[in-house]
Design a protein around this motif. Sequence first.
Motif, PDB file in Angstrom:
ATOM      1  N   UNK A 150      63.590  85.444  -1.054  1.00  0.00           N
ATOM      2  CA  UNK A 150      62.140  85.223  -1.141  1.00  0.00           C
ATOM      3  C   UNK A 150      61.833  83.754  -1.347  1.00  0.00           C
ATOM      4  N   UNK A 154      59.861  81.437   1.419  1.00  0.00           N
ATOM      5  CA  UNK A 154      58.591  80.843   1.056  1.00  0.00           C
ATOM      6  C   UNK A 154      57.423  81.454   1.847  1.00  0.00           C
ATOM      7  N   UNK A 155      57.405  82.780   1.854  1.00  0.00           N
ATOM      8  CA  UNK A 155      56.277  83.462   2.491  1.00  0.00           C
ATOM      9  C   UNK A 155      56.303  83.471   4.003  1.00  0.00           C
ATOM     10  N   UNK A 156      57.412  83.100   4.591  1.00  0.00           N
ATOM     11  CA  UNK A 156      57.500  83.096   6.049  1.00  0.00           C
ATOM     12  C   UNK A 156      58.381  84.249   6.506  1.00  0.00           C
ATOM     13  N   UNK A 157      58.380  84.491   7.810  1.00  0.00           N
ATOM     14  CA  UNK A 157      59.391  85.369   8.369  1.00  0.00           C
ATOM     15  C   UNK A 157      59.882  84.722   9.654  1.00  0.00           C
ATOM     16  N   UNK A 159      60.165  85.323  13.235  1.00  0.00           N
ATOM     17  CA  UNK A 159      59.697  86.311  14.205  1.00  0.00           C
ATOM     18  C   UNK A 159      60.531  86.241  15.473  1.00  0.00           C
ATOM     19  N   UNK A 160      60.392  87.305  16.269  1.00  0.00           N
ATOM     20  CA  UNK A 160      61.236  87.437  17.463  1.00  0.00           C
ATOM     21  C   UNK A 160      61.079  86.252  18.405  1.00  0.00           C
ATOM     22  N   UNK A 161      59.874  85.645  18.445  1.00  0.00           N
ATOM     23  CA  UNK A 161      59.692  84.557  19.405  1.00  0.00           C
ATOM     24  C   UNK A 161      60.416  83.291  18.965  1.00  0.00           C
ATOM     25  N   UNK A 250      62.845  91.011  14.165  1.00  0.00           N
ATOM     26  CA  UNK A 250      62.067  90.242  13.212  1.00  0.00           C
ATOM     27  C   UNK A 250      62.856  90.205  11.916  1.00  0.00           C
ATOM     28  N   UNK A 253      61.707  89.060   4.538  1.00  0.00           N
ATOM     29  CA  UNK A 253      62.404  89.003   3.250  1.00  0.00           C
ATOM     30  C   UNK A 253      62.841  90.372   2.734  1.00  0.00           C
TER      31      UNK A 253
ATOM     32  N   UNK C  40      51.824  92.561  -2.126  1.00  0.00           N
ATOM     33  CA  UNK C  40      53.081  91.973  -2.559  1.00  0.00           C
ATOM     34  C   UNK C  40      53.211  90.594  -1.933  1.00  0.00           C
ATOM     35  N   UNK C  41      53.927  89.727  -2.604  1.00  0.00           N
ATOM     36  CA  UNK C  41      54.061  88.366  -2.086  1.00  0.00           C
ATOM     37  C   UNK C  41      55.290  88.293  -1.193  1.00  0.00           C
ATOM     38  N   UNK C  42      55.307  87.299  -0.336  1.00  0.00           N
ATOM     39  CA  UNK C  42      56.457  87.108   0.533  1.00  0.00           C
ATOM     40  C   UNK C  42      56.235  87.624   1.938  1.00  0.00           C
ATOM     41  N   UNK C  43      55.115  88.322   2.167  1.00  0.00           N
ATOM     42  CA  UNK C  43      54.800  88.849   3.486  1.00  0.00           C
ATOM     43  C   UNK C  43      53.823  87.854   4.124  1.00  0.00           C
ATOM     44  N   UNK C  44      54.147  87.316   5.317  1.00  0.00           N
ATOM     45  CA  UNK C  44      53.334  86.238   5.888  1.00  0.00           C
ATOM     46  C   UNK C  44      51.835  86.547   5.910  1.00  0.00           C
ATOM     47  N   UNK C  47      50.445  85.917   2.511  1.00  0.00           N
ATOM     48  CA  UNK C  47      50.523  84.485   2.195  1.00  0.00           C
ATOM     49  C   UNK C  47      49.396  83.735   2.901  1.00  0.00           C
ATOM     50  N   UNK C 228      53.880  95.628  10.133  1.00  0.00           N
ATOM     51  CA  UNK C 228      55.341  95.630  10.198  1.00  0.00           C
ATOM     52  C   UNK C 228      55.798  96.569  11.314  1.00  0.00           C
ATOM     53  N   UNK C 253      50.637  90.473  13.536  1.00  0.00           N
ATOM     54  CA  UNK C 253      50.433  89.029  13.574  1.00  0.00           C
ATOM     55  C   UNK C 253      50.837  88.524  14.957  1.00  0.00           C
ATOM     56  N   UNK C 255      52.263  85.860  15.891  1.00  0.00           N
ATOM     57  CA  UNK C 255      53.607  85.289  15.955  1.00  0.00           C
ATOM     58  C   UNK C 255      54.656  86.384  16.096  1.00  0.00           C
ATOM     59  N   UNK C 256      54.380  87.547  15.523  1.00  0.00           N
ATOM     60  CA  UNK C 256      55.372  88.625  15.538  1.00  0.00           C
ATOM     61  C   UNK C 256      55.472  89.312  16.892  1.00  0.00           C
TER      62      UNK C 256
END
Lengths: 339, 338, 335
Positions: A150, A154-157, A159-161, A250, A253, C40-44, C47, C228, C253, C255-256
């Motif tokens: 986590x 920092x709040x990012x993921x 992503x597939x792209x 994808x 966290x 919950x935190x940590x999910x774009x 955020x 998700x 999203x 980006x996803x």
Amino acid sequence: MSDQPVPAEAAPSRNLVQFVLRLREAGVVVFLVLLGLTFGLLNDRFLSVQNLTIVASSAAILAIAACAQGVVLITRNLDVSVGSMMGLVAYLTADWTANHPGISPAEVVAIAVVLGIGLGAINGLLVAYGKVPALIGTLGTMSLYRGLTYIYAHGQEVSSSRLPHWMLESADIRIAGCPIYVIIAIIIVMAVAWFLYAYPLGRRIYAVGSNGVAAWFFGLRAERVVMFAYVLCGFLCGIAGLLYAARVGTVNVVLASGWEMSSLAAAVIGGVSVSGGSGTVIGAALGAVVLAAIDNGLVLLRVPEFWRMFIQGAAIVAAVAVDALIAEAIRRSTAGRRR
Amino acid sequence: MAAKAKRQWPFWEFTLIVAILGAGAWSSTLSPYYLSVDQLFGSTRAFIIPGLLALGLAVVVSLGEIDISLASIIAVGTVTLSKFSAAGVPLGVSAPIVVAIGALCGAFNGLLVAKWRLPSLAVTLGTMGAYRGLAFIIGSEVGYTDFDDSYLWLGSEYIFHGIVPVSLIVFALMAILVWFLMHRTVYGRRCFSIGLNTDASWFAGVDVTETKIRAYALAGALAGLAAIVWIGQYGSARGDNADGSILFVVTAVVLGGIDINGGRGTISGVVLALFLLGTIRNGMGLANIGGPTQTVVLGSLLVAGVLRPAAAAALARLSNPARLKAAGPQGVESSGQE
Amino acid sequence: MKSKILAALGAALLVVGLAAAPALAQQKTSGFKLMMTPKWTGFPYFELTGEGAKAAATELGDTLVYAGADHAEVSLQVETLQNFVTQKPDGIILAAIDLNAVAPVLKDARKKGIVVGTYDADAAVPARDLFVNQLSYEQAARVMLDAALIDAPEGGEIAFIAASPTSPNHMAHIKIMTDLTQKDAKYKVFKPVDTQFANDDDAKSYDVAVNLMQAHPNLKVIISSSAVSAPSAARAIEATGHVGKVWATGFALPSAIKRYLENGSEKAFAFWDPWELGYVAAYAVHQKLAGKFEPTEGAVLDVPKAGKFTTFKDGEVVYGKPLIFTKETVGKYNF
């Protein structure tokens, strides 16, 4: 009968034990066949080749995780950080890959494997050399690894792209209709099973788990063996984490959170004893197939989600009970022969 | 050996007290809101439910067993309470029934573990899923919230001029009860003796099966009680109630000094560990420190807590191998005062 | 006895102090202390809402704290809220995990004069002052079906993936979508056949999507309100060779799902701007605190940078700016 020499008596009883140990794996197979027949009777699509491929592909990655858990369980330890290790490895690897577009597949695999080994080694140090009870030590690292994921993310993921095309496309490769990661999982599980069966270090893993004191008297350095088991577990989790990332596409966290329980459930259903020393990683992998088959079959039969939880829980209890019955049968039969 | 083992525990409790005071001092520098009577008492409410589970789990762990299905038993309890509330049954009737259902769920675990000698981790992993599923089946898809006020009292009211939560009193009573049971009755001695050596206890005439089933039933009953507190605190009964809280409970029990292999530990240690974890989480929460950082801090704390005896033993071994046994407790003491 | 009296005095003083604080706060127009917690935190997604809210707070001269647990567990969210209340903020903004379980602590907060605003997922009506709803349930249902129509104009069987049976907005979307396919001529081409749950877990969503395609050979579209599940369903379709036969859509999203839109395996997804949603939520709570906005039915919230938003029954401010992403438009968004 009574005047037979002792070695001759020992041999058949060992054969019997081996036979029943094999039977123990057969237990999962029988369960799986019964499950398959039940679902097959209720829904004609369940037993189609296409659907069985689907079951195998949802089971594949969990099978590797269950195999990792199985190795540790056999040493009479436990690793509840399996999911967190997969998550941390997958995130770090995916992020690195996304930020270094020219990276080669071999490098990506190397990063994942090295990270996995490192995390597994930390667990190993704690449990084998720190003498921390396995449940507690890995409970701590479970929080630690997940928390670090986590904080790093920092709040990012990822992503597939952002992932390179080859990474996702290679997960989509099919050989004779079978997804590549199913084949990878089969190869890995077979390799680990072979290693445990045929190599001295593999046998020592069983020896330490079935009777640590006796193993010590035979001159086995239990610490090293347990350490190795955790490193192997970390290694497998690294691979599983990478495959997970490539399959789902994808990386976030929470990747593989809760897999500590699923991997444990799969291993237990597959006849790996939590008291150590018995069971095989093939059984553990088949346990993952059982869980996936229940998931798939119940969706096909349109059974509500709640029943799925209940049925999987009951399956675990049933598997443990069968396991105990078999152990009892072994004890009785060997005791009978001695008399 | 047992006498020596008994001697070393007060040091651990002393360490916990020092740690709690340290954590409290740290918390008060983290946040100006920390040091207030209202706040301190109010913050305990978040730990009553895991606390009740920890008391029950401590008994089970002292036997060398474990029960990870307790959080799912809470969910069975809350949805059952919602059915009673919907049917207009007074709490005086439904509460004992729910506690009994909890005890029954626990006893079923105990039966599988003690009577059929199944490994407790695997069994309760199974019943964890099965009870959770059962809670969803009973509660169906929608949550229930329309509780009668009498159902809420236990978990929501404050007494003594609105400062002390009723649930805290309930927890204190239960803690004393379990402490008395474990440290002042024959039953408690039996639990610890089974945890130390099951076979020897059996030869000494202890009914191992019955002792274990009772321990599981007690843990289940406390989970049933926790379900009543849950309803009061959150006023919401759903199948997913308390999902995911069991690892925190295990952490508290272990940090409290109950040996995970059974046979050693004290209830006061568990209560102190709950206070320590509560203080740290409360302090960090008030300082608005993010969840992930809290997770890392708690994880590190757990590892550090369990590494302590190993580190002490290693130190003792290094300093004087011959006096290893004699040095054990002292090593613990010196590391505790660091 | 003496200590009891002292305690009572102390409590009385505290009550006076607490009652006085909001009275003072009402006269301010800026410099409010706002506290925000997501599911919950940590999910774009969350955020981004947090960043939007922080931006609004900075512009308006307020301070905003964004904190929360790292997984969606209601008892942890209540603990976070309890800690917020202790810190005596002027306003609390949250996305509720369980609308009723957070109600007691929020009611307590309101009693102390704290303005409570929800966004994304509402709390029980008496427990909050206003709810900034990204899209009304009906609007959300229509947007998702519109996206499904882009995928499969000829219609066919559709299936839903929700987070869990206890997630109120997902279940409401599904119910309205099901109704619309029976009542609205535009959507009558669709026939809902199944609903499955994936707990906002990507691997579970992937497997559920695969199993749905297996259980319903004529399935046309998989719709999910979970940000998700929708991308995972798209991935499952791509990986299992169902491209062109089955489509995934729902909320995600950009980006996803960029990859799937750009490589042509999917045609349309929907969402809203989470950054702006957070911005508007913080703005609404600020305006309420400053006495410039009262969330009564028909009242209009004027957010200069985002637009004018109408309040409906029970203090529900509908943000209502759905976005549909297609291959052409997805590149425009940077979240």
